[in-house]
Design a protein around this motif. Sequence first.
Motif, PDB file in Angstrom:
ATOM      1  N   GLU A 240      33.369  -5.437  57.276  1.00  0.00           N
ATOM      2  CA  GLU A 240      32.097  -4.874  57.717  1.00  0.00           C
ATOM      3  C   GLU A 240      31.435  -4.141  56.556  1.00  0.00           C
ATOM      4  OE1 GLU A 240      32.053  -2.500  61.226  1.00  0.00           O
ATOM      5  OE2 GLU A 240      33.654  -3.626  62.208  1.00  0.00           O
ATOM      6  N   GLU A 242      28.050  -1.787  55.573  1.00  0.00           N
ATOM      7  CA  GLU A 242      26.901  -1.017  56.061  1.00  0.00           C
ATOM      8  C   GLU A 242      25.880  -0.965  54.935  1.00  0.00           C
ATOM      9  OE1 GLU A 242      25.818   3.411  57.879  1.00  0.00           O
ATOM     10  OE2 GLU A 242      27.886   2.913  57.299  1.00  0.00           O
ATOM     11  N   ARG A 266      24.459  -3.682  59.708  1.00  0.00           N
ATOM     12  CA  ARG A 266      25.828  -4.082  59.397  1.00  0.00           C
ATOM     13  C   ARG A 266      25.909  -5.590  59.161  1.00  0.00           C
ATOM     14  NH1 ARG A 266      30.310  -3.040  63.186  1.00  0.00           N
ATOM     15  NH2 ARG A 266      28.857  -4.002  64.666  1.00  0.00           N
ATOM     16  N   TRP A 292      31.933   0.296  53.566  1.00  0.00           N
ATOM     17  CA  TRP A 292      32.577  -0.949  53.987  1.00  0.00           C
ATOM     18  C   TRP A 292      33.899  -0.622  54.659  1.00  0.00           C
ATOM     19  CZ3 TRP A 292      37.350  -1.880  51.845  1.00  0.00           C
ATOM     20  CH2 TRP A 292      37.641  -1.254  50.637  1.00  0.00           C
TER      21      TRP A 292
END
Length: 329
Positions: A240, A242, A266, A292
């Motif tokens: 993930e 950001e 995201r 992340w």
Amino acid sequence: MRENDQADPADAIEASGVSKCYGDVWALEPLDLVIRRGEFFGLLGHNGSGKTTTLHLFSTLVRPTAGRIRVVGYDVTREPVAVRRAIGLVFQESALDRTLTVEENLRLAGALYQLPSRVVSERINQLLSLFELGDRRGMAVAKLSGGMRRAVDIARGVLHQPEILFLDEPTIGLDVLNRRAIWRFLDGLRKDHGVTIVLSTHYLEEAASCDRAAFLKAGRVIGQGQPQRLIAALGAYILELETDSPSKHATLFHPQLGTPIVEGDRLLFRIKDGDFSIGDLDRKLRAEVKGWHLRHPDLNDVYVWLNRGGLLPTSGEDKNHVAPHLRDH
């Protein structure tokens, strides 16, 4: 259905070409599904995906527009009474009479199933003891907490010892302790009595222990299989990111990470390599994005990717019981 039109005794539920239309709105598109006896099966998806409609069709509460359903060998349209004797149903909304006591509600349920009074008394005692509600048997349902009411709803649904138990969002609104208590009881039903459980929920973490699950979207099955295989097919990790510039960073990291799913600020990347390490990416990530996180995938991720991947065949799983859209990206 099979060519000789005979039900397989190992099947708890067999649906063939089943659909439901309300006016010009299709609540459920043609569905083909087999659930085996003793199986814990999940119907998963967001509100409005068709989960409750499917349960209502299986439990004779609504008639299919097309197709045929057998429940423990009985046709739901031609033999609804026999089906109802074989099933228990815990509705999304409580079916209890709030003006009656706990015991009065359970005795009413026993009377509806024409159970002998002695049998009803024995089972009420057992169930209230299991849920630690023995001292609340004379209390009006309206005075119970939400968790206690849900426990009584479930006790009502299993009082007649059904072969199949349908659960429509059984733990919605409950705290963690009450949810765990209910799942311990349901797990015991399966292990000790071989009850088939069909769960409808949008709490996907509750379905992780299902034997199999089907994901629905807008009345269609978009994927099905064994939860752990579906998760494994998705990948080893989810990365993930950001970011304030999702489009820019989706393009920047595409050569190394592939195509992400964009959710607001995201980016979600599938990492299929179990030996993956951030390694040389660390400096680039620190320079480019706000933050992340590398984590293992779960059923929520499976549902997100299935929604992006499009519809899967509704006629069943592939030979490896893995949704085809999750194989390679």
